[in-house]
Design an enzyme around this catalytic site. Structure first.
Site, mmCIF file in Angstrom:
data_model
loop_
_atom_site.group_PDB
_atom_site.id
_atom_site.type_symbol
_atom_site.label_atom_id
_atom_site.label_comp_id
_atom_site.label_asym_id
_atom_site.label_seq_id
_atom_site.Cartn_x
_atom_site.Cartn_y
_atom_site.Cartn_z
ATOM 1 N N TRP A 78 18.860 -4.830 28.709
ATOM 2 C CA TRP A 78 18.927 -5.641 29.826
ATOM 3 C C TRP A 78 20.246 -6.423 29.628
ATOM 4 O O TRP A 78 20.105 -7.282 28.856
ATOM 5 C CB TRP A 78 17.803 -6.325 30.222
ATOM 6 C CG TRP A 78 17.595 -6.957 31.282
ATOM 7 C CD1 TRP A 78 17.223 -6.538 32.539
ATOM 8 C CD2 TRP A 78 17.902 -8.318 31.710
ATOM 9 N NE1 TRP A 78 17.459 -7.403 33.540
ATOM 10 C CE2 TRP A 78 17.574 -8.670 33.218
ATOM 11 C CE3 TRP A 78 18.271 -9.388 30.852
ATOM 12 C CZ2 TRP A 78 17.903 -9.819 33.551
ATOM 13 C CZ3 TRP A 78 18.757 -10.423 31.456
ATOM 14 C CH2 TRP A 78 18.347 -10.683 32.815
ATOM 15 N N ASN A 104 18.578 -8.036 20.357
ATOM 16 C CA ASN A 104 17.778 -8.507 21.648
ATOM 17 C C ASN A 104 17.828 -10.107 21.526
ATOM 18 O O ASN A 104 17.517 -10.786 20.378
ATOM 19 C CB ASN A 104 16.241 -8.120 21.564
ATOM 20 C CG ASN A 104 15.369 -8.648 22.793
ATOM 21 O OD1 ASN A 104 16.009 -9.124 23.900
ATOM 22 N ND2 ASN A 104 14.039 -8.862 22.678
ATOM 23 N N GLY A 105 18.353 -10.816 22.674
ATOM 24 C CA GLY A 105 18.177 -11.976 22.574
ATOM 25 C C GLY A 105 19.637 -12.547 23.104
ATOM 26 O O GLY A 105 20.246 -11.862 23.541
ATOM 27 N N GLU A 487 2.264 -13.817 46.033
ATOM 28 C CA GLU A 487 2.306 -12.788 45.189
ATOM 29 C C GLU A 487 2.721 -11.486 46.169
ATOM 30 O O GLU A 487 3.548 -10.693 45.502
ATOM 31 C CB GLU A 487 0.768 -12.566 44.485
ATOM 32 C CG GLU A 487 0.658 -11.177 43.698
ATOM 33 C CD GLU A 487 1.678 -11.120 42.744
ATOM 34 O OE1 GLU A 487 2.573 -11.940 42.217
ATOM 35 O OE2 GLU A 487 1.729 -9.775 41.843
ATOM 36 N N GLU A 494 10.595 -7.779 44.718
ATOM 37 C CA GLU A 494 11.180 -7.016 43.681
ATOM 38 C C GLU A 494 11.159 -5.438 43.859
ATOM 39 O O GLU A 494 11.869 -4.798 42.966
ATOM 40 C CB GLU A 494 10.555 -7.502 42.447
ATOM 41 C CG GLU A 494 8.944 -7.146 42.298
ATOM 42 C CD GLU A 494 8.189 -7.646 40.919
ATOM 43 O OE1 GLU A 494 6.868 -7.688 41.146
ATOM 44 O OE2 GLU A 494 8.865 -7.927 40.109
ATOM 45 N N HIS A 510 5.264 -26.610 60.277
ATOM 46 C CA HIS A 510 6.204 -27.544 59.671
ATOM 47 C C HIS A 510 7.689 -26.987 59.625
ATOM 48 O O HIS A 510 8.670 -27.315 58.714
ATOM 49 C CB HIS A 510 5.681 -28.288 58.305
ATOM 50 C CG HIS A 510 4.316 -28.834 58.657
ATOM 51 N ND1 HIS A 510 4.324 -30.043 59.236
ATOM 52 C CD2 HIS A 510 3.010 -28.481 58.445
ATOM 53 C CE1 HIS A 510 2.991 -30.481 59.389
ATOM 54 N NE2 HIS A 510 2.352 -29.450 59.039
ATOM 55 N N LYS A 615 10.756 -6.013 32.284
ATOM 56 C CA LYS A 615 9.229 -6.499 32.193
ATOM 57 C C LYS A 615 9.086 -7.653 31.483
ATOM 58 O O LYS A 615 8.121 -8.625 31.702
ATOM 59 C CB LYS A 615 8.494 -5.151 31.323
ATOM 60 C CG LYS A 615 6.946 -5.572 31.557
ATOM 61 C CD LYS A 615 6.477 -5.271 32.634
ATOM 62 C CE LYS A 615 4.832 -5.517 32.522
ATOM 63 N NZ LYS A 615 4.323 -5.837 33.911
HETATM 64 C C1 AGP Z 1 5.925 -9.838 38.572
HETATM 65 O O1 AGP Z 1 5.663 -8.705 39.106
HETATM 66 C C2 AGP Z 1 6.932 -9.900 37.403
HETATM 67 N N1 AGP Z 1 6.923 -8.824 36.479
HETATM 68 C C3 AGP Z 1 7.028 -11.291 36.885
HETATM 69 O O2 AGP Z 1 7.006 -12.195 37.873
HETATM 70 C C4 AGP Z 1 6.123 -11.561 35.805
HETATM 71 O O3 AGP Z 1 4.879 -11.872 36.234
HETATM 72 C C5 AGP Z 1 6.671 -12.937 34.843
HETATM 73 O O4 AGP Z 1 7.918 -12.687 34.484
HETATM 74 C C6 AGP Z 1 6.027 -13.431 33.814
HETATM 75 O O5 AGP Z 1 5.776 -12.555 32.866
HETATM 76 P P1 AGP Z 1 4.633 -12.510 31.568
HETATM 77 O O6 AGP Z 1 3.439 -12.500 32.600
HETATM 78 O O7 AGP Z 1 4.769 -11.565 30.762
HETATM 79 O O8 AGP Z 1 4.943 -14.056 31.162
#
Ligand code: AGP
Length: 620
Positions: A78, A104-105, A487, A494, A510, A615
């Protein structure tokens, strides 16, 4: 963000290393899918291939390459520094071609490190912060030919967050790695050891694993593992057994992981509720490590989380305040982290995270603990950093969630928050044991109720297909329906890449009502009829937007006749009647998830891997 795999075996079975690494990357692809790469030790040299785009691009190159390697590393990216090109893809190979490395990071001092390299005429081929690490590793290795020690010295030079994994072409019997603020676990097989950003990388090969502490360097060989801290002192990982298998991490008969995970929501809630009461019907949370006396002293709760997890926290606020009579605030973890928060030893910080690796949430946890608060984490991933770094953990038992869009984790998080709320209420004696028992009974009915909603899936999907061309969608809700609206909007943004916003229905007048125009779709989460005051307020909101031409899609109880006076039945998604008001989000969110999933599919988008996302957000 980014998935990492490492593998070393005693035997060099033809193509085994290549296939194990590619399979591991496939299971980690949800962590990032801008590019992918692999490096193998073959005939005392590094064989490296990397390709921009999805893993399949790499597969098509590598499948014709027959390999006798027994050690190798892989990476799915990513992008942070540098775009998703072949050059910026990992692994990176050192200037002398001896070492290959994946990262990674974010290496924050990479410019200083690059300047040091430039003085030695070592120039980067990529635009990444990661490449400097491989050149410095090779320079360290020149000193004593010990990759483990070279990695330790390199780790001490780096600032920022990193998991680094490297191979040495001169030694195919080991792989070394280092981690700071970024995930890494070891897999223990028969005559083979594995490294992975998470256990999905190797669960097809072994379920025996080892958690690694913060600031550690690890060396795996085919039969052993050594771990040291950055200062060189010996330490050990913590062994654990992965409690799910390859089937849980696969799609089964579903087209996408998201479809499968939506259908796993009843089980996610059921498993999260399992084994929480003793023979006297009292809640017992054995896994909590916080003394009950401290919980009695708590005078404030702050929930920290991001994205969907934060909306689960918003839902929980209503229940926690009602049951425990403790003020609850919900803060986005990245906002909480960078302000002078007023917390103390009487503040309980509840951190919610599916992955247990979200950097923003992890940093908020550290900030809270530095300020004397106790942190209780609600986490889905066993052994994750957030679980390890919190004072207490309450696991959701949703099983692995692979689709980037969170679904089953959300309902499991709400369930776990409710268990916590009831437990606090029990410890603090603020509700009767009868109320706790009755509420638990209601919670235990929820898996069945969710199944009832899933039975109406086809109607929601055809509604989504009929709305494939919409440009903008609003979501309205009140009370616990408000975070559900947020949500629903997040899912649509997304997955379907269209403008969507969630509002508290009372806020409409408002400002947001100015957005409403002819035929604009507006989802309204209608509270249960039994909540007559807010129910009638929401019905009024429906009329207000209808009067301005909106096309209302109502998510309402089966026995809600009032809503039928204002919304055509074909636009009403019915959920079971008689659900406890606080538990409505567990059913009302399901159609919104299905709607977003289907709308993305009909638009031809990748439901499991939406653009620009990953993710597990392991960078700030
Ligand atoms: C939602 O569909 C996303 N994947 C995202 O908002 C996610 O919930 C958020 O990045 C937090 O992730 P986590 O629960 O692994 O900390």
């Amino acid at each position: 963000m980014c998935g990492i795999v490492g593998y070393v075996a005693s035997e060099n079975i033809s193509d085994k290393a290549r296939d194990v690494i590619i399979e591991g990357l496939a299971r980690l692809e949800y962590r990032g899918y801008d590019s992918a790469g692999i490096a193998l030790v073959e005939d005392s040299s590094i064989y490296c291939q990397k390709k921009e785009g999805r893993l399949d691009n790499l597969r098509s190159i590598i499948s014709s390459h027959s390999s006798s390697a027994r050690a190798g590393i892989g990476h799915t990216r990513w992008a942070t520094h540098g775009g998703p090109t072949d050059e910026n893809a990992h692994p990176h190979v050192s200037f002398d071609k001896r070492v290959a490395l994946v990262h990674n990071g974010i290496i924050e001092n990479y410019k200083d490190l690059a300047n040091e390299l430039a003085q030695k005429n070592i120039l980067s081929l990529s635009e990444t912060d990661s490449e400097v690490a491989v050149h410095h590793l090779a320079l360290e290795l020149e000193k004593d030919n010990d990759l483990f020690e070279a990695m330790r010295r390199l780790a001490c030079k780096l600032e920022g967050s990193f998991t680094l994994v490297a191979i040495d072409s001169h030694n195919d019997g080991e792989i070394v790695a280092a981690r700071r603020n970024s995930p890494l676990v070891v897999g223990i097989g028969e005559g083979a050891y594995y490294l992975g950003s998470d256990v999905a990388a190797f669960v097809g090969e072994t379920r025996k694993a080892l958690e690694l502490g913060q600031d550690t360097v690890v060396r795996i060989t085919p039969t052993d593992v050594d771990v040291v801290k950055f200062d060189g002192s010996k330490t050990q990982g913590t062994p654990f057994e992965v409690d799910w298998d390859l089937d849980a991490a696969g799609k089964g008969n579903f087209d996408t992981f998201m479809d499968k995970e939506i259908h796993e929501e009843p089980a996610a809630v059921r498993k999260t509720l399992t084994s929480r009461v003793d023979s006297a019907n009292r809640l017992v949370l054995d896994e909590l490590r916080i003394d009950e006396s401290l919980l009695r002293e708590v005078n404030r709760i702050i929930v920290v989380a991001c994205g969907t997890a934060s909306y689960a926290g918003h839902v929980a606020k209503y229940a926690l305040e009602q049951w425990c009579r403790i003020p609850v605030e919900v803060e986005l973890a990245h906002e909480f982290r960078y302000r002078e928060c007023i917390v103390n030893e009487k503040t309980l910080v509840v951190a919610i995270s599916q992955s247990g690796e979200t950097m923003d949430t992890l940093m908020a946890i550290r900030h809270a603990r530095e300020n004397s608060s106790k942190v209780l984490a609600i986490v889905n991933t066993y052994g994750s950093t957030i679980a390890r770094e919190s004072d207490a953990v309450l696991y959701t038992h949703a099983g692995p969630e692979v689709a980037v869009a969170s679904t089953k984790a959300f309902v499991a998080q709400i369930t776990a928050c409710y268990i916590l709320g009831l437990y606090l209420a029990q410890v603090r004696e603020c509700v009767s044991s009868e109320t706790i028992t009755n509420t638990l009974e209601e919670l235990n009915k929820m898996p069945g109720r969710i199944e009832d909603v899933l039975a109406c899936e086809d109607a929601v999907r055809s509604l989504a297909r009929s709305m494939a061309d919409v440009q903008s969608v609003l979501f309205l809700g009140r009370h616990v329906g408000f975070p559900v609206a947020l949500e629903g909007a997040l899912k649509l943004k997304e997955l379907a890449y269209i403008h969507a916003e969630g509002f508290a229905a009372g806020e409409l007048k408002h400002g947001p009502i100015a957005l409403v125009e002819e035929d604009m779709p507006i989802f309204v989460i209608v509270p249960p009829v039994s909540e007559d005051v807010i129910h009638s307020k929401v019905i009024s909101n429906v009329q207000e937007v209808r009067a301005r031409g909106a096309r209302v899609i109502a998510v309402a109880e089966e026995n809600d006749l009032a809503v039928g006076n204002f919304v055509d039945e074909e636009y009403i998604v019915r959920v079971p009647s008689g659900v406890h008001a606080l538990m409505m989000p567990l059913v009302t969110v399901i159609p919104l998830q299905i709607f977003a999933c289907e709308l993305a599919r009909v638009k031809g988008y990748d439901v499991d891997k939406p653009r620009n996302l990953a993710k597990s957000v392991t960078v700030e």
